[in-house]
Write an enzyme that holds these catalytic residues in place. Structure first.
Site, mmCIF file in Angstrom:
data_model
loop_
_atom_site.group_PDB
_atom_site.id
_atom_site.type_symbol
_atom_site.label_atom_id
_atom_site.label_comp_id
_atom_site.label_asym_id
_atom_site.label_seq_id
_atom_site.Cartn_x
_atom_site.Cartn_y
_atom_site.Cartn_z
ATOM 1 N N ARG A 36 96.313 44.455 73.649
ATOM 2 C CA ARG A 36 97.714 44.078 73.420
ATOM 3 C C ARG A 36 98.026 42.716 74.039
ATOM 4 N NH1 ARG A 36 101.048 49.823 74.148
ATOM 5 N NH2 ARG A 36 100.453 50.647 72.108
ATOM 6 N N LYS A 197 95.462 68.188 64.450
ATOM 7 C CA LYS A 197 96.531 69.109 64.064
ATOM 8 C C LYS A 197 97.361 68.646 62.871
ATOM 9 C CE LYS A 197 97.310 71.103 68.603
ATOM 10 N NZ LYS A 197 98.224 71.081 69.753
ATOM 11 N N GLY A 354 96.250 55.552 68.277
ATOM 12 C CA GLY A 354 95.381 55.516 69.450
ATOM 13 C C GLY A 354 93.932 55.905 69.224
ATOM 14 N N GLY A 377 102.384 55.388 68.450
ATOM 15 C CA GLY A 377 103.540 56.092 67.882
ATOM 16 C C GLY A 377 104.250 55.301 66.794
#
Ligand code: 3PG
Ligand code: MG
Length: 397
Positions: A36, A197, A354, A377
């Site tokens: 970043r 999931k 991620g 996110g």
């Protein structure tokens, strides 16, 4: 959407507030992944070179509105100086007298880092008073923090509404590539969605399935899809509560004319550990005492066949348990196929989230995708089709 960039600004002698995302992994006082910082350095350097007084804002970790010394941005001064190649001043508050004095002391071309915005409760509350205090420190606001753009906070959203604003170079690159990948893509478009999931990616699956020609499901979430189709998945990780969710996604794909690619064969083992005894079986033949931990060669072949006619690809999530060898092979091979099509100029490939970045790095192909987002996110919310408040605030339409 349209937005201003650094090309539209006249910054000489101006105080430019730059919202960066310096929420980088730090262990023992050292930055362990500076991606970043590297991505955001050009904006800071360019502004300083153009004679701006550069004031950097960022959050770090989740101090929840209190001063938590271990979450100070002070540790980022040295790595920033090293990457940017300029001296960086530091003020130990991001608003109020200390910040004001430090900003007032800046000469043209100098750079100042302000302390963690989340040390103030007003940041996460998007408190208008906090936004005003931040805005008072600058003449122009530049947001370079795509990875924090899903947060409607004072330093991402509130302040952007109070000052002339623009996207920084990293934000500009993120938005341009995301737009090319999902906004107005060259078709056929394929999405790869992996991970453990279904339950964490329901909205993402529902949004993507309406927009793509091919939806590839990987990771343990594929087991839930297999189970939803009545296949026995043995001891595999799956979500019995989400069989109906999976069926709904399958129905949506049928309605939209999209193809869902589920594993054709899987690598199974009796236990989940590195180097466990394993073999490959058809996805319909998982024994009761075995678990699927990766996809097999037939699955990769089917993926490759679809990939050959695909022009644009969006990737989030691994195919298998890639952190545990040898169950990394499906992910590695699929990533290498995407990299090779991209290098050949046949494919525009965008990845993010991620785990995904770690998986691509593991496959050694991070640099071979068209674009790899630094966002977690924010990338997921963008795949869900949600408006990101930090991006919306930059919109000139
Ligand atoms: C991230 O690391 O994904 C961003 O910096 C946002 O951090 P947050 O999840 O604590 O808001
Ligand atoms: Mg985080």
């Amino acid at each position: 959407m349209t937005f201003r960039t650094l090309d539209d600004l006249d910054v000489k002698g101006k105080r430019v507030l730059v919202r960066a995302d310096l929420n980088v992994p730090v262990a023992g006082g050292k930055v362990t992944d500076d991606t970043r910082i590297v991505r955001q350095a050009p904006t800071i350097r360019e502004l300083a070179d153009k004679g701006a007084k550069v004031v950097i804002l960022s959050h770090f970790d989740r101090p929840k509105g209190k001063v938590v010394p271990s979450m100070s941005l002070q540790v980022l001064v040295e790595p920033l100086q090293k990457t940017i190649g300029r001296h960086i001043a530091f003020a130990d508050d991001c608003i109020g007298p200390k910040a004001q004095a430090a900003v007032a002391a800046l000469k043209d071309g100098e750079i100042l880092l302000l302390e963690n915005t989340r040390f103030h409760k007003g940041e996460e509350d998007n408190d208008p008073a906090m936004a005003r205090d931040l805005a008072a420190l600058g003449d122009i606001f530049v947001n370079d923090a795509f990875s924090a753009a899903h947060r409607a906070h004072a330093s991402t959203e509130g302040v952007a509404r109070l000052l002339p604003n623009a996207a920084g170079r990293s934000m500009q690159a993120e938005l341009t590539h995301l737009q090319k990948a999902l906004g107005n893509p060259e078709r056929p478009l394929m999405a790869v969605v992996g991970g453990a999931k279904v339950s964490t990616k329901i909205e993402l699956l529902q949004n993507l399935v309406k927009r793509v020609e091919t939806l590839v499901i990987g990771g343990a979430m594929a087991n839930t899809f297999l189970a939803a189709e009545g296949v026995g998945v043995g001891k595999s990780l799956y979500e019995p509560d989400h069989l109906e969710t999976a069926r709904q996604v399958i129905r949506m794909a049928n309605d939209a004319g999209a193809v869902i690619l589920l594993p054709k064969d899987v690598v199974v083992a009796k236990e989940f550990k590195a180097g466990a005894a394993h073999h490959t079986v058809p996805a319909t033949a998982i024994a009761a005492d075995e678990m699927a931990l990766d996809v097999g060669p037939d699955s990769i072949k089917a993926f490759e066949n679809r990939l050959l006619t695909t022009r644009t690809l969006v990737w989030n999530g691994p195919f298998g348990a890639f952190e545990t060898e040898p169950f990394d092979q499906g992910t590695v091979q699929a990533a290498q196929l995407v990299a090779s099509r991209t290098r050949a100029g046949q494919l525009l490939s965008v990845a993010g989230g991620g785990d995904t970045v770690a998986a691509l790095a593991h496959a050694g192909v991070e640099g071979d995708f068209t674009y790899v987002s630094t966002a977690g996110g924010a990338f997921l919310e963008w795949l869900e089709g949600k408006a990101l408040p930090g991006v919306e605030a930059l919109s000139t339409k």
